[in-house]
Design a protein around this motif. Sequence first.
Motif, mmCIF file in Angstrom:
data_model
loop_
_atom_site.group_PDB
_atom_site.id
_atom_site.type_symbol
_atom_site.label_atom_id
_atom_site.label_comp_id
_atom_site.label_asym_id
_atom_site.label_seq_id
_atom_site.Cartn_x
_atom_site.Cartn_y
_atom_site.Cartn_z
ATOM 1 N N ALA A 107 0.845 -1.201 0.000
ATOM 2 C CA ALA A 107 0.000 0.000 0.000
ATOM 3 C C ALA A 107 0.878 1.248 0.000
ATOM 4 O O ALA A 107 0.618 2.201 -0.745
ATOM 5 C CB ALA A 107 -0.922 -0.007 1.214
ATOM 6 N N ALA A 108 1.938 1.228 0.814
ATOM 7 C CA ALA A 108 2.825 2.386 0.889
ATOM 8 C C ALA A 108 3.478 2.626 -0.469
ATOM 9 O O ALA A 108 3.563 3.762 -0.955
ATOM 10 C CB ALA A 108 3.895 2.149 1.950
ATOM 11 N N PHE A 109 3.898 1.544 -1.110
ATOM 12 C CA PHE A 109 4.548 1.625 -2.414
ATOM 13 C C PHE A 109 3.580 2.198 -3.460
ATOM 14 O O PHE A 109 3.903 3.136 -4.193
ATOM 15 C CB PHE A 109 5.024 0.226 -2.803
ATOM 16 C CG PHE A 109 5.749 0.168 -4.099
ATOM 17 C CD1 PHE A 109 7.019 0.715 -4.215
ATOM 18 C CD2 PHE A 109 5.157 -0.409 -5.215
ATOM 19 C CE1 PHE A 109 7.689 0.670 -5.428
ATOM 20 C CE2 PHE A 109 5.823 -0.458 -6.426
ATOM 21 C CZ PHE A 109 7.088 0.089 -6.535
ATOM 22 N N LEU A 110 2.363 1.652 -3.486
ATOM 23 C CA LEU A 110 1.357 2.138 -4.436
ATOM 24 C C LEU A 110 1.021 3.610 -4.179
ATOM 25 O O LEU A 110 0.822 4.382 -5.122
ATOM 26 C CB LEU A 110 0.079 1.301 -4.342
ATOM 27 C CG LEU A 110 0.117 -0.089 -4.969
ATOM 28 C CD1 LEU A 110 -1.170 -0.843 -4.685
ATOM 29 C CD2 LEU A 110 0.313 0.038 -6.480
ATOM 30 N N ALA A 111 0.963 3.974 -2.893
ATOM 31 C CA ALA A 111 0.616 5.361 -2.545
ATOM 32 C C ALA A 111 1.670 6.313 -3.102
ATOM 33 O O ALA A 111 1.338 7.354 -3.687
ATOM 34 C CB ALA A 111 0.493 5.516 -1.031
ATOM 35 N N LEU A 112 2.952 5.938 -2.949
ATOM 36 C CA LEU A 112 4.019 6.790 -3.480
ATOM 37 C C LEU A 112 3.968 6.842 -5.007
ATOM 38 O O LEU A 112 4.137 7.898 -5.618
ATOM 39 C CB LEU A 112 5.385 6.267 -3.038
ATOM 40 C CG LEU A 112 5.760 6.574 -1.598
ATOM 41 C CD1 LEU A 112 7.104 5.963 -1.258
ATOM 42 C CD2 LEU A 112 5.816 8.091 -1.395
ATOM 43 N N LEU A 113 3.691 5.683 -5.595
ATOM 44 C CA LEU A 113 3.614 5.581 -7.052
ATOM 45 C C LEU A 113 2.518 6.502 -7.601
ATOM 46 O O LEU A 113 2.640 7.054 -8.689
ATOM 47 C CB LEU A 113 3.298 4.126 -7.408
ATOM 48 C CG LEU A 113 3.898 3.568 -8.685
ATOM 49 C CD1 LEU A 113 5.413 3.615 -8.626
ATOM 50 C CD2 LEU A 113 3.425 2.139 -8.898
ATOM 51 N N LEU A 114 1.439 6.636 -6.841
ATOM 52 C CA LEU A 114 0.346 7.514 -7.263
ATOM 53 C C LEU A 114 0.652 8.968 -6.922
ATOM 54 O O LEU A 114 0.414 9.875 -7.723
ATOM 55 C CB LEU A 114 -0.949 7.118 -6.537
ATOM 56 C CG LEU A 114 -1.731 5.935 -7.063
ATOM 57 C CD1 LEU A 114 -2.819 5.549 -6.064
ATOM 58 C CD2 LEU A 114 -2.373 6.306 -8.390
#
Lengths: 312, 287
Positions: A107-114
């Motif tokens: 989730a943290a990774f996806l959040a940064l990616l977005l």
Amino acid sequence: MLSIGYVLKRLLQIIPTLVFIVVVTFLIVRLLPGDPASAILGDKATDAEVARLHAEMGLDRPLIVQFGNFALRVVQGDLGTSTAVKLPVGRIVLDRLPATLLLTVMAAFLALLLAVPLAFVAALRQGRLGDTVIQGCFQVGLSMPVFYVGLILLTVFAAGLRWFPVGGYGDTYLLHLYHLFLPALTLALSLAAVLMRNLRTAILDALTADYADFARAKGLPTRVVLFRHVLRNALISTVTLFGLNIGTLLGGAVITETVFAIPGAGRLMIDSIYARDYPTIQGLTLVLAVLVSVAFLLTDLVQASLDPRVAQ
Amino acid sequence: MSAGALPFEPAKATPTRRRKLALPGALIAGLLILAFSLTLAFFPSLFAPFDPLKFDYKAILKPPSLAHPFGTDNFGRDMLSRTIHAYTLDMQIAFFATIVPMLAGTAIGTIVGYYGGLLETLFGRLVDGVITFPFIVLVIAIVAVLGPGLANMYVAIGLVGWVFYARLVAGEMKVQKRLDYADAGRVMGYGDMRIAFRHLLPNAVSPALVYWMTDMALCILLGTSLGYLGLGAQPPAAEWGVLIAGGKNFFTTAWWISIFPGIAIVLTGLGFSLLGNGLAELMKVKR
């Protein structure tokens, strides 16, 4: 580079926090109305059974002695025995934790990616249509409860389009990632909203800073100015915010795991509540809080390596 | 300035036009949404076409239509009426879950910020400790121990929530107490409490007020989440989280049961956020 002195100082600071965590988790179960022993055993227990558990839990001793025993056991890694499944709480929690950690990291990774690219677009097109649309979408995202986002994603992408499984966790590592994608996206959306807003402001500040002008004046290409100079400085405050939100992310995992039926620590928490399994609730709260304090520690170290002024 | 005016045109003693009080757009939008929500919360029966709790077995799982704009649930209850009646409970959650932490936190923050020293150090450690507990996890743990229900949820939120207000106010008080007017108060011989609460606090409270708006939005999210998990408001009460949980098993076949209460949550949350942003702009609070 990080100085050893700063790392040591920060490591020492975690000790009072850990003590506080142990005190609070000890006190939580003492909030139980009436006798914890009878609360755990329920209405059908006989007086003798209650008395036995009472003695077993050491409830007949003074509070400070009880706390001492509790703290001593915690330090040795003993979190008590689950009343629901009669297994050591530490083992149950360790069994369930990997799913939750993987979910949170994804989730943290996806959040940064977005958040990072969208923050750039919004900042570079400040006040224009793209900026307004991105900001509007994230404002709505911030007002959406996690379970609602989860239900919608589940219905559209799992039940409707059948791109993803409806729930569960899978058996292999790749399947874990596949199963956790929608739940992680659910969690990521609200975090991305928080990060995006902060990063956009930070980028706007960094763009007008003297060092950005200087970099441009040196004739560096825009790409280099944006990524090497602006992004690095804009990320500092975002790293802090990111760290502060790790607790929220873990909290959100409790709800997301329930929506997507993932056998993680969050689901265990809710199941333990229905089973009135207080030792497990206590142990889980403690482990999650310790995880967050470790995350805070890492955040501070990352922040100090990005911005050496922090360490002074 | 008219064309060809002298560069050293004297300043006018009295402004010719009264300055228009410009309210931020976000504030107006937020106030409108809040007014809408409060109207529905106080007078749900005026707007709800049906009884929110009445079963109607002739109208089970009906999709949205003119008679039931939001459809009906698996007991034939009108979802529009249930969503409207839920405003009463959810707006209560937003208010009651935040008012005590806000007042207590502000008072504690005032004292901590004004006196500083050891008190501030201890408070700092307490804040460090409290923020390591994931807020939802701690609230869920406390509710789990005290038992599900709204009253226990308020207690749980209150035990934790005051810290954030106290931190904001304490930070601002530290700045205010060094300013000249605080010294003036001391020279006048006023007591500490009078200076802190009557003179400094009004100038230190803006960030806490702005945060209050955000906090109400957060508490609606938290309250509906607990309702959804079965730890907050209890069915058959009309509460958005409870309504969404009631429809989750029908989500693929009867999406309307869960979708509309969710929209109400988003709209209300948006209202509080906009109000917070507007207030921040108006009071020049940097966030």
